[in-house]
Design a protein around this motif. Structure first.
Motif, PDB file in Angstrom:
ATOM      1  N   THR A   1       5.230   8.264  14.409  1.00 47.97           N
ATOM      2  CA  THR A   1       4.354   7.140  14.752  1.00 47.97           C
ATOM      3  C   THR A   1       3.860   6.519  13.464  1.00 47.97           C
ATOM      4  N   LEU A   2       4.178   5.251  13.275  1.00 48.23           N
ATOM      5  CA  LEU A   2       3.792   4.546  12.055  1.00 48.23           C
ATOM      6  C   LEU A   2       2.625   3.598  12.325  1.00 48.23           C
ATOM      7  N   PHE A   3       1.799   3.451  11.305  1.00 52.15           N
ATOM      8  CA  PHE A   3       0.700   2.498  11.335  1.00 52.15           C
ATOM      9  C   PHE A   3       0.812   1.574  10.124  1.00 52.15           C
ATOM     10  N   ALA A   4       0.358   0.366  10.300  1.00 49.79           N
ATOM     11  CA  ALA A   4       0.421  -0.619   9.212  1.00 49.79           C
ATOM     12  C   ALA A   4      -0.974  -1.157   8.928  1.00 49.79           C
ATOM     13  N   ASP A   5      -1.389  -1.079   7.659  1.00 46.60           N
ATOM     14  CA  ASP A   5      -2.606  -1.762   7.214  1.00 46.60           C
ATOM     15  C   ASP A   5      -2.227  -3.200   6.889  1.00 46.60           C
ATOM     16  N   VAL A   6      -2.922  -4.137   7.522  1.00 41.98           N
ATOM     17  CA  VAL A   6      -2.545  -5.533   7.345  1.00 41.98           C
ATOM     18  C   VAL A   6      -3.701  -6.326   6.743  1.00 41.98           C
ATOM     19  N   VAL A   7      -3.335  -7.395   6.030  1.00 37.67           N
ATOM     20  CA  VAL A   7      -4.321  -8.314   5.457  1.00 37.67           C
ATOM     21  C   VAL A   7      -4.393  -9.533   6.360  1.00 37.67           C
ATOM     22  N   LEU A   8      -5.492  -9.649   7.079  1.00 36.77           N
ATOM     23  CA  LEU A   8      -5.715 -10.833   7.912  1.00 36.77           C
ATOM     24  C   LEU A   8      -6.265 -11.962   7.049  1.00 36.77           C
ATOM     25  N   PRO A   9      -5.891 -13.201   7.314  1.00 35.09           N
ATOM     26  CA  PRO A   9      -6.382 -14.327   6.495  1.00 35.09           C
ATOM     27  C   PRO A   9      -7.818 -14.689   6.850  1.00 35.09           C
ATOM     28  N   LEU A  10      -8.685 -13.682   6.810  1.00 32.90           N
ATOM     29  CA  LEU A  10     -10.091 -13.837   7.180  1.00 32.90           C
ATOM     30  C   LEU A  10     -10.961 -13.117   6.151  1.00 32.90           C
ATOM     31  N   PRO A  11     -12.222 -13.505   5.992  1.00 31.03           N
ATOM     32  CA  PRO A  11     -13.092 -12.854   4.998  1.00 31.03           C
ATOM     33  C   PRO A  11     -13.618 -11.499   5.473  1.00 31.03           C
ATOM     34  N   LEU A  12     -12.707 -10.563   5.710  1.00 28.33           N
ATOM     35  CA  LEU A  12     -13.086  -9.221   6.169  1.00 28.33           C
ATOM     36  C   LEU A  12     -13.089  -8.260   4.981  1.00 28.33           C
ATOM     37  N   PRO A  13     -14.109  -7.418   4.859  1.00 26.08           N
ATOM     38  CA  PRO A  13     -14.191  -6.527   3.693  1.00 26.08           C
ATOM     39  C   PRO A  13     -13.139  -5.424   3.672  1.00 26.08           C
ATOM     40  N   LYS A  14     -12.552  -5.099   4.827  1.00 28.90           N
ATOM     41  CA  LYS A  14     -11.571  -4.010   4.881  1.00 28.90           C
ATOM     42  C   LYS A  14     -10.262  -4.501   5.492  1.00 28.90           C
ATOM     43  N   LEU A  15      -9.195  -3.746   5.220  1.00 29.57           N
ATOM     44  CA  LEU A  15      -7.930  -3.999   5.898  1.00 29.57           C
ATOM     45  C   LEU A  15      -8.038  -3.491   7.333  1.00 29.57           C
ATOM     46  N   TYR A  16      -7.219  -4.037   8.206  1.00 30.91           N
ATOM     47  CA  TYR A  16      -7.228  -3.621   9.610  1.00 30.91           C
ATOM     48  C   TYR A  16      -5.911  -2.909   9.898  1.00 30.91           C
TER      49      TYR A  16
ATOM     50  N   VAL B   1       1.632  -7.291   5.817  1.00 31.10           N
ATOM     51  CA  VAL B   1       1.592  -5.830   5.791  1.00 31.10           C
ATOM     52  C   VAL B   1       1.330  -5.377   4.358  1.00 31.10           C
ATOM     53  N   ALA B   2       0.227  -4.637   4.162  1.00 34.50           N
ATOM     54  CA  ALA B   2      -0.144  -4.168   2.829  1.00 34.50           C
ATOM     55  C   ALA B   2       0.268  -2.728   2.590  1.00 34.50           C
ATOM     56  N   ALA B   3       0.390  -1.937   3.658  1.00 32.44           N
ATOM     57  CA  ALA B   3       0.770  -0.518   3.523  1.00 32.44           C
ATOM     58  C   ALA B   3       1.261  -0.003   4.859  1.00 32.44           C
ATOM     59  N   VAL B   4       2.161   0.971   4.809  1.00 31.98           N
ATOM     60  CA  VAL B   4       2.686   1.631   6.009  1.00 31.98           C
ATOM     61  C   VAL B   4       2.452   3.127   5.849  1.00 31.98           C
ATOM     62  N   HIS B   5       1.923   3.771   6.904  1.00 33.14           N
ATOM     63  CA  HIS B   5       1.603   5.202   6.808  1.00 33.14           C
ATOM     64  C   HIS B   5       1.599   5.818   8.209  1.00 33.14           C
ATOM     65  N   GLU B   6       1.196   7.076   8.313  1.00 31.80           N
ATOM     66  CA  GLU B   6       1.195   7.778   9.592  1.00 31.80           C
ATOM     67  C   GLU B   6      -0.201   8.192  10.046  1.00 31.80           C
ATOM     68  N   THR B   7      -1.241   7.596   9.433  1.00 29.37           N
ATOM     69  CA  THR B   7      -2.619   7.976   9.733  1.00 29.37           C
ATOM     70  C   THR B   7      -3.277   6.952  10.647  1.00 29.37           C
ATOM     71  N   ALA B   8      -3.682   7.396  11.844  1.00 29.55           N
ATOM     72  CA  ALA B   8      -4.347   6.503  12.787  1.00 29.55           C
ATOM     73  C   ALA B   8      -5.780   6.245  12.326  1.00 29.55           C
TER      74      ALA B   8
ATOM     75  N   GLN C   1      -9.265   2.344  18.272  1.00 30.17           N
ATOM     76  CA  GLN C   1      -7.889   2.574  18.716  1.00 30.17           C
ATOM     77  C   GLN C   1      -7.007   1.424  18.234  1.00 30.17           C
ATOM     78  N   ALA C   2      -5.984   1.769  17.514  1.00 30.87           N
ATOM     79  CA  ALA C   2      -5.115   0.743  16.928  1.00 30.87           C
ATOM     80  C   ALA C   2      -4.302   0.031  18.002  1.00 30.87           C
ATOM     81  N   LYS C   3      -4.350  -1.301  17.968  1.00 28.84           N
ATOM     82  CA  LYS C   3      -3.489  -2.088  18.849  1.00 28.84           C
ATOM     83  C   LYS C   3      -2.085  -2.131  18.282  1.00 28.84           C
ATOM     84  N   TYR C   4      -1.130  -2.451  19.154  1.00 29.19           N
ATOM     85  CA  TYR C   4       0.247  -2.589  18.706  1.00 29.19           C
ATOM     86  C   TYR C   4       0.452  -3.933  17.999  1.00 29.19           C
ATOM     87  N   ILE C   5       1.297  -3.919  16.982  1.00 33.63           N
ATOM     88  CA  ILE C   5       1.785  -5.179  16.395  1.00 33.63           C
ATOM     89  C   ILE C   5       2.584  -5.900  17.477  1.00 33.63           C
TER      90      ILE C   5
END
Length: 848
Positions: free
Chosen positions: A16-31, A63-70, A75-79
């Motif tokens: 099961t893979l998870f992706a940290d993504v950069v949204l084009p919004l002023p959010l302090p963290k990746l989602y 996509v900024a990073a791909v990993h296996e940590t939820a 709860q992470a939504k699906y891409i």
């Protein structure tokens, strides 16, 4: 959309893979989002994916990073969908974007939003429309059934556009973005965010000989028919000369631009149209590239470096053996551009990419022609006057390797380079490299330095008037320094004359000097007339646009003010209206004073529009043109104004600081600075530095091609020390004096400065928020590091009252990093407090 459910038993053993993504919004963290199992092999760092954010919003993100940590807290939504098979943002870019966010105290989303062209940022608000060049019967690519449905829906009426949700309804599916991407790649549709962004292809009208006249016998018969129609025969002969159909009849199919015939002074446009009407010539439209690069080796521009340039080039290369950053300090007109070109050629021969930064779009208009002759189709151009589709074309050209050299303004630092070997920052001192609003408030020069560090590229900074910080680094031995003290060829530095404007003001009844009747001293007027008589050109510089800075009632003193900003409205004669230069508000020019009813309204002061107007009255025989923000709003306005001046269709060019920056005109022999005092007396620690740079730079436009140039500076205070340094072109003395002032008052390069601006719709709200923020900052940084708060000179803009806080910090890296963390913590505490919910806080690191 895929459901948020557990995997099926058959897939339970899969990763099961998870992706940290950069949204084009002023959010302090990746989602973090979950990657659908069947798409595990497709996820790519730097690629775009489509996600749902919030209840209804659909956005593309990187996509900024791909990993296996939820994620632990949600709860992470699906891409929803993968848009790209390959990265559109490279790994070096992501590293640079993270640095920009950290250094300039903003979010990674704000950096991505600024960096990516709009057409690469899909959202639920995006729309599609048929490409104007698309012709169903002639299209070379087959379309799928789903693609045909979209084309049918868009063909129901001319100019029809569909939102993304409407596309989904047409297809009856939720995952339709790959269909859109395929249609875009086939040039069937184009994408836009707003109606104003619609893509318009560049179309030229062309003509060709009707196919039944192409044979030799038919042509001879046609010549006989036109024997008595001399004008039409001339047109036909010119066409045959330009398109030799006898040698190769296939050349006729490509035709000739109609303008090549209609704009010729020796041919009749009506004769051209008559031949079209009679079926001898066929007229057709052709869509052409906006980047018509000439890669014909016969057209390459040969040039040889002078002895001085060759010595400087070799010194630069010698420095590059030991240092990554070198300053080329050359007087105006010393030929720095030729050295840049030679070094770029050298870098390309080594297989690397090159970024050539310029501070102004006006400069790209002049330099691109020269660079195209050398680098042809390897050259890309990138700036904000380009349409979004053009910027995407350059972005993809850098990714694919089509463009090995890019010349551009500050936003070009965001392009996806991954093999940079040289970065040239021309006019490195310019404040135009600084982005002020919105975030990220970056300086492209500093970003370029870090980009070079990350990619192992060499950086060449060039200027006749380097910034104090840059010269300090060179003097300290950290950066290399190469100096050019002589102008290229036979040209010498211009003579500079100071004119005391007080001498030209006769006393009034009260003994005080009367206001001059116009803005030119007799000396400047005589000099302009003399140069025009000699068929030479003149540049006049006034650092204020508009006709008059403000108007006033002579009876009651009323001055019209902006309703949203604490400034007076400037009068613009061409539009006959009053405008705010901060928010764009405009009012009609009143016929009488709204306060007392008096008709005695007087225009006070003068801007470029008034100077242009006065010149046209004083010198009716002269062709006068103006270059400022008002005359250069249109996309190609810069190029047209510069072209007119280069071709000597214009005699006098009046402008703001746009005319001071690196332009090269061979026939300019006189430069006039109309009001030097307004530049010197400004409440900012860089005021004298900017004034010196501006005076020297605009003076450098005179006498560049052998003619002896002259500069006339009008001032009411000729004893100002800065004028002596300008007249002797003594940068080193200016630098040493300025450096001592900076050391005494602890300003850069001896400290880092961060400016925090608090905005609130209520004046009291801005004050209270700023006072509380200062208290938090003082607790963390100490009272000596925090100055303010205080209201700036213009304390209200766009209905927001402003308070400014200045922070001075040590230049040590560890201290700076810790202090920035403390600043962010203080700001976040204030933002979280109920009492300050209505406040906005903007942080500007290294303000200009």
């Amino acid at each position: 959309m895929l459901p948020d459910s557990e995997p099926t038993p058959a897939a339970a053993d899969r990763v099961t893979l998870f992706a940290d993504v950069v949204l084009p919004l002023p959010l302090p963290k990746l989602y973090t989002y979950r990657v659908p199992y069947e798409l595990n092999d497709q996820v790519v760092v730097g690629g775009r994916v489509l996600v749902q954010f919030g209840a209804k919003k659909t956005l593309s993100c990187i996509v900024a990073a791909v990993h296996e940590t939820a994620p632990k807290d949600y709860q992470a939504k699906y891409i929803l969908e993968f848009i790209d098979d390959a990265p559109v943002v490279t790994q070096p870019q992501l590293k640079l974007f993270r640095w920009i966010a950290e250094y300039y105290l903003c979010t990674l989303g704000e950096v991505i939003n600024a960096a990516l062209p709009s057409a690469l940022k899909l959202s639920s608000e995006s729309r599609v429309q048929l490409h104007p060049a698309y012709k169903r019967d002639e299209h070379p690519y087959p379309l799928s059934e789903q693609e045909e449905k979209i084309v049918d829906a868009l063909s129901t009426e001319e100019g029809k556009a569909l939102t993304f949700s409407e596309v989904g309804e047409v297809l009856g599916i939720s995952s339709f973005h790959k269909v859109i991407k395929s249609l875009m790649q086939k040039d069937v549709i184009f994408l836009f965010e707003h109606i104003a962004d619609k893509f318009t292809p560049k179309v030229v009208k062309k003509v060709r000989l009707a196919h039944h006249f192409v044979s030799e016998a038919a042509l001879e018969s046609l010549f006989e028919q036109l024997a008595a129609k001399a004008k039409q025969l001339d047109v036909l002969m010119r066409y045959i000369q330009r398109v030799p159909v006898y040698q190769n009849e296939h050349l006729n199919h490509r035709g000739l631009e109609k303008a090549a015939l209609t704009s010729s002074p020796h041919l009749s446009p009506s004769a051209v149209n008559t031949l079209i009407k009679n079926g001898v010539l066929e007229q057709f439209d052709q869509i052409v590239s906006r980047f018509p690069m000439d890669d014909d080796p016969k057209q390459q521009m040969p040039f040889a470096l002078s002895e001085g340039q060759l010595t400087a080039r070799n010194e630069v290369l010698d420095h590059f053996q030991q240092k990554d950053i070198v300053l080329l300090h050359g007087v105006t007109g010393s030929g720095k551009t030729e050295i840049y070109i030679d070094l770029i050629k050298n870098a390309l021969e080594g297989g690397g990419q090159v970024l050539y930064l310029l501070p102004e779009i006006a400069l790209t208009a002049q330099i691109v022609t020269r660079l195209m002759r050398v680098f042809g189709t390897r050259l890309g151009v990138y700036h904000s006057k380009f349409s979004d589709n053009e910027r995407v074309e350059v972005w993809n050209g850098v990714l694919s390797g089509r463009f090995q050299v890019v010349v551009g303004v500050r936003s070009a630092v965001f392009l996806p380079f991954d093999n940079l070997s040289l970065i040239v920052v021309d006019e490195e001192h310019e404040s135009s490299y600084k982005q002020y609003d919105p975030a990220p408030r970056y300086n492209a020069r500093e970003v370029a330095l870090m980009m070079g560090t990350f990619q192992g590229a060499k950086i060449l900074l060039g200027s006749a008037t380097p910034s104090v910080e840059t010269y300090y680094q060179c003097r300290a031995g950290r950066w290399g320094l190469v100096t050019l003290t002589k102008r290229f060829g036979e040209a010498g530095l211009p003579d500079i004359e100071l004119i005391d404007t007080r001498r030209n003001q006769s006393p009034g009844a009260n003994g005080q000097p009367k206001r001059p009747t116009h803005n030119f001293t007799p000396e400047l007027t005589a000099a302009i007339e003399g140069r025009l008589e000699q068929k030479e050109q003149v540049i006049l510089f006034q650092n204020r646009r508009g006709y008059s800075p403000f108007i006033t009632c002579l009876d009651c003193g009323w001055i019209p003010k902006c309703k949203s900003c604490a400034v007076s409205l400037s009068y613009h004669k061409h539009a006959h209206e009053l405008r705010c230069h901060y928010c764009g508000h405009h009012d009609q020019m009143p016929r009488e004073c709204p306060a007392c009813g008096s008709m005695a309204l007087r225009m006070m002061g003068f801007g470029t529009e008034r100077i242009e107007d006065d010149l046209k009255i004083m010198l009716p025989q002269a062709m006068v043109q103006r270059m400022d923000l008002d005359t250069t709003r249109a996309k190609n306005a810069y190029q047209q104004i510069i072209s007119d001046f280069e071709q000597q269709r214009t005699n006098v060019l009046v402008g703001t600081q746009m005319v001071t920056k690196g332009l090269d005109f061979g026939n300019v022999s006189l430069v006039g600075i109309i009001n030097a005092d307004s530049i010197i007396h400004y409440p900012d620690f860089r005021a004298h530095e900017r004034a010196y740079q501006m005076f020297v730079q605009v003076s450098g436009r005179a006498g560049r091609k052998g003619k002896k140039g002259k500069v006339i500076i009008q001032t009411g205070d000729p004893q100002q020390p800065i004028f002596d340094k300008v007249m002797r072109n003594d940068y080193v003395q200016f630098y040493e004096y300025e450096l001592e002032q900076r050391r005494e008052h602890l300003y850069p390069p001896f400290a880092r400065v961060i400016k925090i601006t608090v905005k609130h719709v209520e004046e009291r709200g801005a004050q209270e928020t700023a006072i509380s923020l200062v208290q938090e900052l003082v607790e963390r940084l100490g009272r000596e590091a925090v100055l303010g708060p205080e209201a700036p000179y213009i304390f209200r803009i766009r209905n927001f009252y402003l308070q400014e806080i200045t922070i001075k910090l040590s230049r040590e890296h560890t201290v700076l990093k810790h202090a920035k963390a403390q600043i962010l913590e203080s700001i976040n505490l204030i933002k979280a407090a109920k009492d300050f919910k209505g406040a906005r806080i903007a942080v500007d690191v290294d303000p200009m």
